[in-house]
Scaffold this motif. Structure first.
Motif, mmCIF file in Angstrom:
data_model
loop_
_atom_site.group_PDB
_atom_site.id
_atom_site.type_symbol
_atom_site.label_atom_id
_atom_site.label_comp_id
_atom_site.label_asym_id
_atom_site.label_seq_id
_atom_site.Cartn_x
_atom_site.Cartn_y
_atom_site.Cartn_z
ATOM 1 N N ARG A 67 0.855 -1.193 0.000
ATOM 2 C CA ARG A 67 0.000 0.000 0.000
ATOM 3 C C ARG A 67 0.886 1.236 0.000
ATOM 4 O O ARG A 67 1.797 1.362 0.825
ATOM 5 N N LYS A 68 0.652 2.133 -0.941
ATOM 6 C CA LYS A 68 1.427 3.380 -1.002
ATOM 7 C C LYS A 68 0.987 4.307 0.130
ATOM 8 O O LYS A 68 -0.203 4.430 0.426
ATOM 9 N N LEU A 69 1.984 4.963 0.732
ATOM 10 C CA LEU A 69 1.744 5.935 1.792
ATOM 11 C C LEU A 69 2.225 7.303 1.321
ATOM 12 O O LEU A 69 2.794 7.433 0.236
ATOM 13 N N ASN A 70 2.086 8.305 2.139
ATOM 14 C CA ASN A 70 2.604 9.637 1.821
ATOM 15 C C ASN A 70 4.122 9.632 1.820
ATOM 16 O O ASN A 70 4.755 8.800 2.457
ATOM 17 N N GLY A 71 4.704 10.580 1.109
ATOM 18 C CA GLY A 71 6.150 10.729 1.113
ATOM 19 C C GLY A 71 6.877 9.630 0.368
ATOM 20 O O GLY A 71 8.026 9.319 0.674
ATOM 21 N N ASN A 72 6.242 9.015 -0.593
ATOM 22 C CA ASN A 72 6.809 7.936 -1.415
ATOM 23 C C ASN A 72 7.222 6.715 -0.605
ATOM 24 O O ASN A 72 8.091 5.949 -1.017
ATOM 25 N N LEU A 73 6.639 6.547 0.563
ATOM 26 C CA LEU A 73 6.833 5.325 1.333
ATOM 27 C C LEU A 73 5.699 4.360 1.012
ATOM 28 O O LEU A 73 4.668 4.753 0.480
ATOM 29 N N CYS A 74 5.894 3.109 1.362
ATOM 30 C CA CYS A 74 4.824 2.137 1.215
ATOM 31 C C CYS A 74 4.803 1.234 2.445
ATOM 32 O O CYS A 74 5.760 1.186 3.217
ATOM 33 N N GLU A 75 3.697 0.552 2.594
ATOM 34 C CA GLU A 75 3.537 -0.406 3.685
ATOM 35 C C GLU A 75 3.357 -1.784 3.076
ATOM 36 O O GLU A 75 2.517 -1.980 2.192
ATOM 37 N N ILE A 76 4.154 -2.729 3.518
ATOM 38 C CA ILE A 76 3.998 -4.113 3.100
ATOM 39 C C ILE A 76 3.048 -4.762 4.091
ATOM 40 O O ILE A 76 3.241 -4.678 5.301
ATOM 41 N N ARG A 77 1.994 -5.377 3.546
ATOM 42 C CA ARG A 77 0.925 -5.919 4.380
ATOM 43 C C ARG A 77 0.480 -7.277 3.869
ATOM 44 O O ARG A 77 0.760 -7.644 2.747
ATOM 45 N N ARG A 78 -0.272 -7.940 4.705
ATOM 46 C CA ARG A 78 -1.003 -9.153 4.319
ATOM 47 C C ARG A 78 -0.115 -10.270 3.778
ATOM 48 O O ARG A 78 -0.491 -10.968 2.844
ATOM 49 N N ALA A 102 7.978 -2.780 -4.125
ATOM 50 C CA ALA A 102 8.260 -1.625 -3.267
ATOM 51 C C ALA A 102 9.567 -0.945 -3.664
ATOM 52 O O ALA A 102 9.633 0.283 -3.769
ATOM 53 N N GLU A 103 10.603 -1.729 -3.899
ATOM 54 C CA GLU A 103 11.905 -1.151 -4.254
ATOM 55 C C GLU A 103 11.853 -0.399 -5.577
ATOM 56 O O GLU A 103 12.564 0.586 -5.763
ATOM 57 N N LYS A 104 11.017 -0.856 -6.500
ATOM 58 C CA LYS A 104 10.921 -0.204 -7.814
ATOM 59 C C LYS A 104 10.012 1.019 -7.799
ATOM 60 O O LYS A 104 10.091 1.852 -8.699
ATOM 61 N N ASN A 105 9.143 1.132 -6.807
ATOM 62 C CA ASN A 105 8.122 2.178 -6.836
ATOM 63 C C ASN A 105 8.094 3.104 -5.626
ATOM 64 O O ASN A 105 7.286 4.023 -5.590
#
Length: 145
Positions: A67-78, A102-105
């Motif tokens: 899931r994409k978060l603010n600040g170009n971070l993401c959360e790996i879930r599920r 995640a690493e690419k985006n």
């Protein structure tokens, strides 16, 4: 196990796998925490993330979401895997599919896990995540790319 991108025809199977794993570990479905299962496209894809399913004989046996978060971070879930498919590298395959996306985006990733899930914690550390904090039985990790 084959990993594919999620499509809506798999929604019920994904929900069943997640709920089965939650119950196995003593957790119950939570209408708020688990609301992403009702709209996987809206929760993950519409915001620039992704969701993978692990398939065996064309049945969903595992899941992984980003899931994409603010600040170009993401959360790996599920990162969920049915019991009979664990201990064979399948969970790590799902996790690595999520990590590759995640690493690419994204510029970094965060994740949280229950403190009782020791194998998962070891996998996150093995792949460069750093422990950040513990809060209400959950452990929080992060990794910058």
């Amino acid at each position: 196990m084959i990993i594919q991108k999620y499509d809506d025809s798999r929604q019920e199977e994904v929900r069943d796998v997640v709920l089965e794993v939650l119950l196995e570990h003593g957790f119950e479905y939570d209408r708020l925490k688990d609301s992403d299962l009702k709209d996987i496209n809206g929760y993950y894809f519409a915001k620039g993330g992704t969701f993978f399913v692990g398939l065996d004989n064309d049945k969903v046996v595992g899941t992984a979401g980003v899931r994409k978060l603010n600040g170009n971070l993401c959360e790996i879930r599920r990162i969920y895997l049915k019991k009979g498919f664990r201990g064979k590298g399948n969970g790590e395959k799902l996790f690595l599919a999520a990590m590759d996306f995640a690493e690419k985006n994204c510029s970094g990733a965060v994740l949280k896990t229950d403190s009782t899930l020791k194998k998962a914690r070891g996998m996150y550390l093995k792949h460069g995540f750093t422990f950040v904090k513990e809060e209400e039985g959950y452990l929080y990790y992060e990794k910058r790319f």
